[in-house]
Motif scaffolding. Structure first.
Motif, PDB file in Angstrom:
ATOM      1  N   GLY A  17       0.808  -1.213   0.000  1.00 51.99           N
ATOM      2  CA  GLY A  17       0.000   0.000   0.000  1.00 51.99           C
ATOM      3  C   GLY A  17       0.838   1.257   0.000  1.00 51.99           C
ATOM      4  N   LEU A  18       1.901   1.269   0.793  1.00 48.23           N
ATOM      5  CA  LEU A  18       2.783   2.438   0.810  1.00 48.23           C
ATOM      6  C   LEU A  18       3.457   2.640  -0.547  1.00 48.23           C
ATOM      7  N   SER A  19       3.803   1.539  -1.203  1.00 45.53           N
ATOM      8  CA  SER A  19       4.439   1.670  -2.516  1.00 45.53           C
ATOM      9  C   SER A  19       3.479   2.284  -3.524  1.00 45.53           C
ATOM     10  N   ILE A  20       2.211   1.874  -3.509  1.00 46.80           N
ATOM     11  CA  ILE A  20       1.259   2.450  -4.468  1.00 46.80           C
ATOM     12  C   ILE A  20       0.916   3.889  -4.087  1.00 46.80           C
ATOM     13  N   ILE A  21       0.897   4.195  -2.804  1.00 47.02           N
ATOM     14  CA  ILE A  21       0.637   5.571  -2.364  1.00 47.02           C
ATOM     15  C   ILE A  21       1.718   6.512  -2.886  1.00 47.02           C
ATOM     16  N   PHE A  22       2.977   6.146  -2.706  1.00 53.21           N
ATOM     17  CA  PHE A  22       4.059   7.009  -3.183  1.00 53.21           C
ATOM     18  C   PHE A  22       4.083   7.063  -4.708  1.00 53.21           C
ATOM     19  N   MET A  23       3.723   5.963  -5.357  1.00 55.78           N
ATOM     20  CA  MET A  23       3.638   5.972  -6.806  1.00 55.78           C
ATOM     21  C   MET A  23       2.605   6.988  -7.282  1.00 55.78           C
ATOM     22  N   LEU A 289       4.955  -1.801  17.964  1.00 50.38           N
ATOM     23  CA  LEU A 289       4.535  -0.441  18.324  1.00 50.38           C
ATOM     24  C   LEU A 289       3.039  -0.221  18.126  1.00 50.38           C
ATOM     25  N   LYS A 290       2.336  -1.255  17.658  1.00 51.76           N
ATOM     26  CA  LYS A 290       0.865  -1.206  17.498  1.00 51.76           C
ATOM     27  C   LYS A 290       0.418  -0.008  16.654  1.00 51.76           C
ATOM     28  N   ALA A 291       1.134   0.206  15.529  1.00 55.71           N
ATOM     29  CA  ALA A 291       0.848   1.358  14.676  1.00 55.71           C
ATOM     30  C   ALA A 291      -0.103   1.034  13.531  1.00 55.71           C
ATOM     31  N   ALA A 292      -0.693  -0.158  13.547  1.00 55.40           N
ATOM     32  CA  ALA A 292      -1.577  -0.550  12.451  1.00 55.40           C
ATOM     33  C   ALA A 292      -2.716   0.434  12.195  1.00 55.40           C
ATOM     34  N   PRO A 293      -3.365   0.986  13.252  1.00 58.16           N
ATOM     35  CA  PRO A 293      -4.447   1.946  12.974  1.00 58.16           C
ATOM     36  C   PRO A 293      -3.973   3.175  12.191  1.00 58.16           C
ATOM     37  N   VAL A 294      -2.752   3.645  12.481  1.00 58.09           N
ATOM     38  CA  VAL A 294      -2.213   4.802  11.771  1.00 58.09           C
ATOM     39  C   VAL A 294      -1.953   4.465  10.300  1.00 58.09           C
ATOM     40  N   LEU A 295      -1.586   3.219  10.056  1.00 59.22           N
ATOM     41  CA  LEU A 295      -1.245   2.785   8.707  1.00 59.22           C
ATOM     42  C   LEU A 295      -2.442   2.192   7.969  1.00 59.22           C
ATOM     43  N   PHE A 296      -3.637   2.349   8.525  1.00 61.04           N
ATOM     44  CA  PHE A 296      -4.825   1.760   7.909  1.00 61.04           C
ATOM     45  C   PHE A 296      -5.020   2.196   6.457  1.00 61.04           C
ATOM     46  N   PRO A 297      -4.844   3.484   6.104  1.00 63.00           N
ATOM     47  CA  PRO A 297      -5.001   3.848   4.679  1.00 63.00           C
ATOM     48  C   PRO A 297      -4.076   3.064   3.763  1.00 63.00           C
ATOM     49  N   ALA A 298      -2.842   2.828   4.204  1.00 66.75           N
ATOM     50  CA  ALA A 298      -1.910   2.044   3.387  1.00 66.75           C
ATOM     51  C   ALA A 298      -2.410   0.611   3.244  1.00 66.75           C
ATOM     52  N   LYS A 299      -3.026   0.091   4.288  1.00 69.98           N
ATOM     53  CA  LYS A 299      -3.570  -1.261   4.224  1.00 69.98           C
ATOM     54  C   LYS A 299      -4.692  -1.346   3.196  1.00 69.98           C
ATOM     55  N   VAL A 300      -5.535  -0.315   3.146  1.00 71.57           N
ATOM     56  CA  VAL A 300      -6.627  -0.277   2.171  1.00 71.57           C
ATOM     57  C   VAL A 300      -6.065  -0.202   0.756  1.00 71.57           C
ATOM     58  N   TYR A 301      -5.079   0.664   0.561  1.00 74.49           N
ATOM     59  CA  TYR A 301      -4.434   0.757  -0.752  1.00 74.49           C
ATOM     60  C   TYR A 301      -3.752  -0.558  -1.112  1.00 74.49           C
ATOM     61  N   GLY A 302      -3.115  -1.193  -0.149  1.00 76.24           N
ATOM     62  CA  GLY A 302      -2.389  -2.429  -0.413  1.00 76.24           C
ATOM     63  C   GLY A 302      -3.273  -3.604  -0.746  1.00 76.24           C
TER      64      GLY A 302
END
Length: 376
Positions: A17-23, A289-302
């Motif tokens: 997801g992060l890769s497609i976001i930066f793309m 670090l339980k950061a999954a909620p912060v990274l939720f948008p990347a999960k949706v994109y991924g």
């Protein structure tokens, strides 16, 4: 669109997801030429952060290949059925890529034939067929040997084999083997026109021959998918080995320059190392670090990267069409002007990209809630 309830590898989804976001940030600036340098691809040697995006995405594709083939095999699929599935999926990616290259004008006389999805389709097919038929009883060993063979073999080819009319070694945009083959096969009317050399189109960053080394990144992903469950300290291993691979690539840069556009062997090593280190760091973020909620948008994109990519390209002509007269502004231009009232030009361009990410995120979120994922 296919509904699914399959349990997913969370860290891998987020990395993808992060890769497609930066793309998409790179593809949707408020003003071309006003992007931050880390969102602009290196024209030739060296690299920026954005140059890591495509290799990481290809790595993520590779990780899933052995898992997907095993799951389908367990459901009763034979090799003939799996081959058919692989080839159809690859062909559809190529067709979609050609459609997006032509959209919206479809000028077939100048239609670019190579492209990101075309390259993904070919690399996916080649690696999937290798894993299916050559994995055998020791898939880790077979995949590792294939990765090493492609990486070393590609360097030896570029370094030792003379290019007709140019000689060897050639790592430049005019006389290298990938550029030579692309001009011969596609002709310059059907190649990437936006990075000319001395006013002439001479290479394509997603060309035919350089798809061979691209397979190394997909193989490295497949190796990860096969190897990861057996690692005793996976996070330490991924981060340490990943860092060492990046250091090795930098060390060898004088012999084999790091160049994305012809996917040199040092570029393979650096980006594979970057992929491992990144996967390790993201795993730490979500598990420790339980950061999954912060990274939720990347999960949706991924979870829906192909849909996100297609939506971005379909929206491109819409935001570039001049809707407002006077003044003559496209939505992209209006966004840049609006954000420039309180931000410098680079930040304004970045903020417009963030708006586009948000617009694309909304249908992706709906698909996520419905458990719909675009699969071929």
């Amino acid at each position: 669109m296919e509904a699914t309830t399959t349990k997913r590898w969370e860290a891998l989804d987020i990395l993808r997801g992060l890769s497609i976001i930066f793309m998409l940030l790179s593809l949707n600036p408020g003003a071309w030429g006003q992007s931050y340098s880390w969102l602009v691809h290196a024209v030739w040697q060296g690299g920026e952060f954005i140059d890591m995006v495509a290799p990481v995405f290809l790595f993520c594709i590779g990780v899933v290949i052995p898992l997907s083939l095993r799951r389908r095999t367990e459901k009763g699929a034979g090799k003939a059925e799996l081959v058919r599935h692989i080839l159809i999926r690859a062909a559809l990616l190529v067709v979609i890529g050609l459609f997006l290259n032509g959209y919206p004008g479809f000028d077939f006389a100048h239609l670019r034939l190579p492209g990101v999805l075309q390259r993904i389709g070919m690399a996916y097919a080649l690696v999937s067929l290798f894993v299916l038929f050559a994995g055998g009883r020791n898939p880790v060993k077979a995949t590792a040997i294939a990765f090493a063979a492609v990486t070393i073999g590609w360097f030896l080819w570029l370094y030792l084999v003379p290019v007709p009319g140019f000689g060897a070694p050639r790592f430049d945009p005019v006389g290298s083997w990938p550029a030579y083959i692309d001009r011969a096969v596609f002709t310059t009317d059907h190649m990437f026109p936006y990075w000319p050399v001395d006013g002439k189109v001479v290479f394509d960053p997603d060309g035919l021959l350089s798809t061979i080394p691209v397979c190394a990144n997909v193989l490295f992903g497949a190796l990860t998918g096969a190897l990861y469950p057996s690692l005793k300290r996976p996070l330490v291993t991924l981060f340490t080995v990943g860092t060492l691979l990046m250091a090795l690539a930098v060390l060898l840069n004088g012999l084999c320059p790091i160049i994305k556009n012809i996917w040199t062997s040092t570029f393979i090593l650096f980006t594979c190392g970057f992929s491992w280190a990144s996967l390790a760091l993201i795993t730490v973020l979500i598990e420790r670090l339980k950061a999954a909620p912060v990274l939720f948008p990347a999960k949706v994109y991924g979870a829906n990267p192909l849909l996100a990519y297609v939506l971005s390209f379909l929206l491109g002509p819409v935001i570039d069409f001049v809707w407002l007269k006077p003044p003559a502004y496209s939505l992209r231009g209006l966004g840049q002007v609006t954000f420039s009232t309180f931000a410098d030009s680079h930040l304004a361009s970045f903020l417009f990209g963030m708006v586009m990410l948000t617009v694309i995120f909304l249908p992706l979120l709906l698909c996520w809630q419905k458990r719909w994922f675009l699969k071929l």
